[in-house]
Design an enzyme around this catalytic site. Structure first.
Site, PDB file in Angstrom:
ATOM      1  N   ASP A 264       0.836  -1.204   0.000  1.00 37.98           N
ATOM      2  CA  ASP A 264       0.000   0.000   0.000  1.00 37.98           C
ATOM      3  C   ASP A 264       0.864   1.246   0.000  1.00 37.98           C
ATOM      4  O   ASP A 264       2.004   1.214   0.431  1.00 37.98           O
ATOM      5  CB  ASP A 264      -0.806   0.052   1.298  1.00 37.98           C
ATOM      6  CG  ASP A 264      -2.161  -0.578   1.137  1.00 37.98           C
ATOM      7  OD1 ASP A 264      -2.444  -1.083   0.045  1.00 37.98           O
ATOM      8  OD2 ASP A 264      -2.922  -0.563   2.120  1.00 37.98           O
TER       9      ASP A 264
ATOM     10  N   LYS B  85      -4.056   3.330  -3.513  1.00 38.06           N
ATOM     11  CA  LYS B  85      -5.510   3.250  -3.679  1.00 38.06           C
ATOM     12  C   LYS B  85      -6.141   4.635  -3.583  1.00 38.06           C
ATOM     13  O   LYS B  85      -7.133   4.827  -2.918  1.00 38.06           O
ATOM     14  CB  LYS B  85      -6.098   2.313  -2.633  1.00 38.06           C
ATOM     15  CG  LYS B  85      -7.289   1.543  -3.173  1.00 38.06           C
ATOM     16  CD  LYS B  85      -7.752   0.446  -2.246  1.00 38.06           C
ATOM     17  CE  LYS B  85      -7.822   0.873  -0.822  1.00 38.06           C
ATOM     18  NZ  LYS B  85      -8.092  -0.220   0.095  1.00 38.06           N
TER      19      LYS B  85
ATOM     20  N   MET C 285      -8.854   8.985   7.973  1.00 34.56           N
ATOM     21  CA  MET C 285      -9.273   9.393   6.621  1.00 34.56           C
ATOM     22  C   MET C 285     -10.288  10.536   6.673  1.00 34.56           C
ATOM     23  O   MET C 285     -11.242  10.558   5.891  1.00 34.56           O
ATOM     24  CB  MET C 285      -9.912   8.198   5.871  1.00 34.56           C
ATOM     25  CG  MET C 285      -8.969   7.042   5.689  1.00 34.56           C
ATOM     26  SD  MET C 285      -9.752   5.607   4.922  1.00 34.56           S
ATOM     27  CE  MET C 285     -10.601   4.856   6.299  1.00 34.56           C
TER      28      MET C 285
END
Ligand code: SAH
Length: 506
Positions: A37, A59, A174
């Site tokens: 990631d 991503k 996030m």
């Protein structure tokens, strides 16, 4: 048909590379394939086997990014090729990590897996900022929430009414993009507008930042301070922080950007030391090591190695160059069976130890002249044969001292340093923007090569402090008209950083 592989879903930890678990690190070292990631620290990939396949799967939205389905598909394909796969995910793999989807895909094709936990961002950010998520005086409970679902769309699982009344600490992952909504919903649902909020960005990295504001001002503060992901939003009394627990950002070198100007390998080592003291390392190579082991001087000395009483190495580079040649000749440390060995400095002694050799003599002071003087005091060198294996660019001090002690000295150039630089434009820009605090030099040749690429007045105009490892390097800096802020009293990289730390903690 190859047998099915195996997938390890590994938590990379919150940022700083060595906060991964031992098990995680071991698995990276042995994996055939690593699917990483964006949030996993790229430095961890340096642990991988040279022939390991590395697939980066950011991503984010935009070109070069992967959807979860694409990631699942790659994971399954690599495993079905029979590979041992490490799926490396930032923080803990299962905290907002979509592990379930990956595991379902693996189960569908019968690939076995293991989950290796990691330190999640909230825990690390708390401990690197003095924000205690569960201090018994003000927070008996903590909630981890995804900010991505806060966009008010249908079917979100976020219950603002419950969160607004939650009597503990809220940590949003996030959430920077949806911060205006988060603040608005919490206040609209009854949370006190003056509730303390902290934003923690780049937790555990030398670039870590913390900003604080009351809930009704946090959006403006976030914009003004230009806080960008990855960052956490911490809401509640805990966000005030405990000054006495805030150890990370209080390190004397925290926030300092320190440039190291050695060869690539030396820079990598120095960068680790810089980061360990909380500063930001900037690697700018100024030279590369070029072996001179095909030269006659070396080959001749090698042929008569057994006739020398002492062999002296003065740098780890010399030791590595020597044993690289031995490896190609099919030889090992036994070539020194009849010699005594001296090493200048503990780093050089450590390098010898890596090849199975315990140096007979390691002087406690770190200049060539001192090594010679101490060696003479230790052993009667009269008419003894001494072989010096070192850089072509070394000064003649050591040879002179040894000769004065009556020794026959053969000073053999083992390697030289050829100029090579990093990207001068990029470093120059950082200097001009005031983003560089210290420039360090560990040899005169590094000084010469550096200032061939970056003018002295750029450095002085950028308010950059210059640190030198010792008097020989300082003399070279003086010669070029560079203002030297400090010369390390102990002429090692550790001594250099220690001296910088002293200046900064004043
Ligand atoms: N599995 C990860 C979280 C993935 S979600 C974990 O356990 O940490 C990604 C979010 O994690 C980011 O948007 C940010 O909110 C948070 N995050 C990850 N690394 C961070 C860091 N070094 N500093 C601050 N926040 C971080």
């Amino acid at each position: 048909m190859p047998s099915k592989g195996f997938v390890y879903l590994v938590g990379a930890g919150p940022g700083r590379a060595d906060l991964i678990t031992l098990r995680g690190a071991e698995l990276i070292k042995t994996a055939d394939c690593i699917i990483a990631d964006k949030l996993a620290n790229p430095a961890l990939l340096e642990l991988a086997r040279a022939d390991a396949e590395i697939v980066n799967v950011p991503k984010r939205i935009g070109a070069g990014s992967f959807t979860q389905d694409q990631i699942n598909e790659i994971l399954v394909r690599k495993a079905l090729e029979g590979k041992t796969v490490v799926r490396l995910k930032g923080g803990d793999p299962c905290v907002f990590g979509r592990v379930t989807e990956e595991v379902v895909a693996l189960n569908e094709v019968g690939v076995k897996f293991e989950i290796v936990p990691g330190i999640t961002a909230a825990i690390a950010a708390s401990e690197y900022t003095g924000i205690m998520l569960t201090d018994r005086r003000y927070s008996s409970q903590v909630a981890f929430i995804t900010g991505r679902e806060a966009d008010g769309k249908q079917g979100t699982n976020i219950d603002w009414d419950v969160l607004a009344r939650f009597p503990g600490t809220l940590v949003f992952y996030m959430g920077i993009g949806t911060l205006p909504l988060i603040a608005k919903e919490l206040i609209a649902n009854g949370r006190d507008a003056s509730t303390p909020v902290a934003l923690v960005a780049n937790a555990t990295f030398p670039t870590q930042r913390v900003v604080r504001a009351p809930l009704n001002e946090i959006v403006e503060t976030c914009q003004r301070e230009k806080i960008e992901p990855p960052a956490l939003i911490i809401v509640g009394a805990a966000a005030e922080g405990e000054s006495e627990l805030d150890w990370f950002m209080k390190q004397p070198l925290f926030g300092q950007s320190i440039v190291s100007t050695r060869d690539a390998a030396g820079n990598a080592e120095f960068a680790r030391m810089i980061a360990n003291r909380g500063a930001r390392p900037v690697e700018f190579p100024t030279f590369a090591i070029k072996p001179l082991t095909e030269g006659n001087a070396f080959l001749h000395a090698l042929a008569e190695l057994t006739t020398y009483d002492w062999v002296i190495f003065t740098s780890p580079n010399g030791v590595d160059v020597f044993f690289d040649v031995m490896a190609t000749l099919g030889k090992d440390a036994r070539v020194f069976a009849s010699n005594r060995l001296a090493a200048l400095g503990t780093k050089t002694a450590d390098a010898l130890a890596r090849y199975g050799i315990r140096a007979d003599f390691v002087p406690t002071v770190f200049t060539g002249r001192e090594l010679g003087t101490q060696l003479i005091a230790l052993a009667n060198l009269h008419e003894k044969k001494i072989l010096l294996l070192r850089s072509e660019l070394a000064t003649s001090d050591l040879v002179e001292v040894l000769q004065q002690g009556g020794a026959q000295v053969n000073d053999v150039p083992l390697y030289t340093a050829v100029p090579q630089t990093g990207d001068p434009a990029a470093l120059r820009e950082q200097i001009e923007q005031g983003q560089i605090h210290w420039l360090t030099f560990a040899s005169p040749s590094a000084v010469r090569n550096f200032f061939k690429r970056i003018p002295v007045d750029v450095v002085s105009a950028g308010n950059v402090k210059v640190a030198s490892i010792g008097p020989v390097t300082t003399a070279q800096l003086d010669k070029l008209g560079v203002h030297v802020r400090l010369t390390a009293p102990e002429h090692t990289t550790d001594g250099l950083l220690g001296a910088i730390e002293q200046v900064e903690s004043r």
